[in-house]
Design a protein around this motif. Sequence first.
Motif, mmCIF file in Angstrom:
data_model
loop_
_atom_site.group_PDB
_atom_site.id
_atom_site.type_symbol
_atom_site.label_atom_id
_atom_site.label_comp_id
_atom_site.label_asym_id
_atom_site.label_seq_id
_atom_site.Cartn_x
_atom_site.Cartn_y
_atom_site.Cartn_z
ATOM 1 N N UNK A 84 0.889 -1.184 0.000
ATOM 2 C CA UNK A 84 0.000 0.000 0.000
ATOM 3 C C UNK A 84 0.909 1.211 0.000
ATOM 4 N N UNK A 85 0.984 1.913 -1.148
ATOM 5 C CA UNK A 85 1.954 3.010 -1.271
ATOM 6 C C UNK A 85 1.491 4.241 -0.496
ATOM 7 N N UNK A 86 2.448 4.922 0.134
ATOM 8 C CA UNK A 86 2.136 6.203 0.784
ATOM 9 C C UNK A 86 1.928 7.261 -0.305
ATOM 10 N N UNK A 87 1.023 8.222 -0.084
ATOM 11 C CA UNK A 87 0.705 9.214 -1.126
ATOM 12 C C UNK A 87 1.666 10.403 -1.152
ATOM 13 N N UNK A 88 2.922 10.198 -0.742
ATOM 14 C CA UNK A 88 3.913 11.281 -0.822
ATOM 15 C C UNK A 88 5.199 10.772 -1.466
ATOM 16 N N UNK A 89 5.900 11.699 -2.104
ATOM 17 C CA UNK A 89 7.228 11.444 -2.641
ATOM 18 C C UNK A 89 8.220 11.937 -1.589
ATOM 19 N N UNK A 90 9.137 11.061 -1.196
ATOM 20 C CA UNK A 90 10.087 11.405 -0.132
ATOM 21 C C UNK A 90 11.399 11.879 -0.757
ATOM 22 N N UNK A 91 11.508 13.187 -0.956
ATOM 23 C CA UNK A 91 12.686 13.768 -1.614
ATOM 24 C C UNK A 91 13.704 14.175 -0.558
ATOM 25 N N UNK A 92 14.961 13.853 -0.810
ATOM 26 C CA UNK A 92 16.064 14.331 0.040
ATOM 27 C C UNK A 92 17.000 15.147 -0.835
ATOM 28 N N UNK A 123 24.771 24.843 -4.497
ATOM 29 C CA UNK A 123 25.569 24.753 -3.275
ATOM 30 C C UNK A 123 25.214 23.492 -2.496
ATOM 31 N N UNK A 124 26.235 22.949 -1.822
ATOM 32 C CA UNK A 124 25.996 21.846 -0.905
ATOM 33 C C UNK A 124 25.363 22.388 0.365
ATOM 34 N N UNK A 125 24.379 21.667 0.899
ATOM 35 C CA UNK A 125 23.745 22.070 2.152
ATOM 36 C C UNK A 125 24.562 21.505 3.312
ATOM 37 N N UNK A 126 24.528 22.222 4.452
ATOM 38 C CA UNK A 126 25.294 21.773 5.623
ATOM 39 C C UNK A 126 24.849 20.371 6.031
ATOM 40 N N UNK A 127 23.555 20.108 5.939
ATOM 41 C CA UNK A 127 22.968 18.793 6.209
ATOM 42 C C UNK A 127 21.920 18.528 5.143
ATOM 43 N N UNK A 128 21.753 17.273 4.705
ATOM 44 C CA UNK A 128 20.671 16.995 3.759
ATOM 45 C C UNK A 128 19.301 17.287 4.378
ATOM 46 N N UNK A 129 18.375 17.756 3.570
ATOM 47 C CA UNK A 129 17.030 18.078 4.070
ATOM 48 C C UNK A 129 15.985 17.198 3.390
ATOM 49 N N UNK A 130 14.934 16.905 4.141
ATOM 50 C CA UNK A 130 13.798 16.106 3.662
ATOM 51 C C UNK A 130 12.753 17.068 3.123
#
Length: 286
Positions: A84-92, A123-130
């Motif tokens: 059962x797929x979640x209805x969101x795309x999880x972008x990082x 630019x590279x981010x200090x930390x990856x963001x969701x």
Amino acid sequence: MADAVHVGSGKVRELYALDDARLLLVASDRISTFDVVLPTEIPDKGRVLTGLSGFWFARTQSVCPNHLLALRPDGRSTECRRLRMLPIECVVRGYLSGSGWKDYRTTGEVCGHRLPAALRESDRLAEPIFTPATKAASGHDENITRTQAAALVGAEQLAEVERLSIALYQLAADHARGCGIIIADTKFEFGLDGGGRLVFADEALTPDSSRFWPADEYKPGGPQPSFDKQFVRDFCERTGWNKTYPGPQLPADVVAGTRARYIEAFERLTSMKFSTYLANPTTVLK
Ligand code: Q0N
């Protein structure tokens, strides 16, 4: 395939039901650019992406269970668990590009993350963001805040897919960086199994679900060349195509150069010859 029932189409992939519990995901050799599927195929592109997904699924099992059951001998078909797929795309995002850059430039934020001032494109981010997204009615993905995503899947579920997404990205981006490839961002999809457990599904960290950049050409302050599609984009720009359907046919040298780049990405990331994969796709899972 004789009794597989077609249940869905993406721009470049097809989905079939094998039975109540299993699906078959078939990756074609079609290529899209500027959101249009081109009339010319890139031979073996679907096999490269299927093999890369298999590679990442095998290597991320300690982070998260996934839907992969088997790779078929054709090298382009994945048998997977039906979820059962979640209805969101999880972008990082580990770097500021695409819609992330666009949103930052106009608001200083991406999906509710306030970022430092004066960042440049790529630019590279200090930390990856969701940075979750939804499939809008238009078919286009639309960035949403984590508050909006929580309304769709629940706060607890969202916290867990955020944690898993960041962990998967960090593992893959660290590995890829050692292979000379920057994974600038990527999109994950998750589903729930019969017991309500989260499962990593769809494709895994391919150049179709991610931005791959050649690390040796990285120069923030503008857009970066695509590891895989840059020859196609450059050709399309030279033709003066207006980026609406139908797209142009690709000449043989652009096809060959693009095919070579996909295979190069596969071989760098897996440290395996692509010919070894073709001879026996399951070797990528070891
Ligand atoms: C599923 N999509 C979205 C293929 C990809 N394991 C699964 N169980 C149930 N549903 C899906 C999966 C997976 N993966 C994923 N749609 C259904 C992307 N599709 C679009 C069509 O091509």
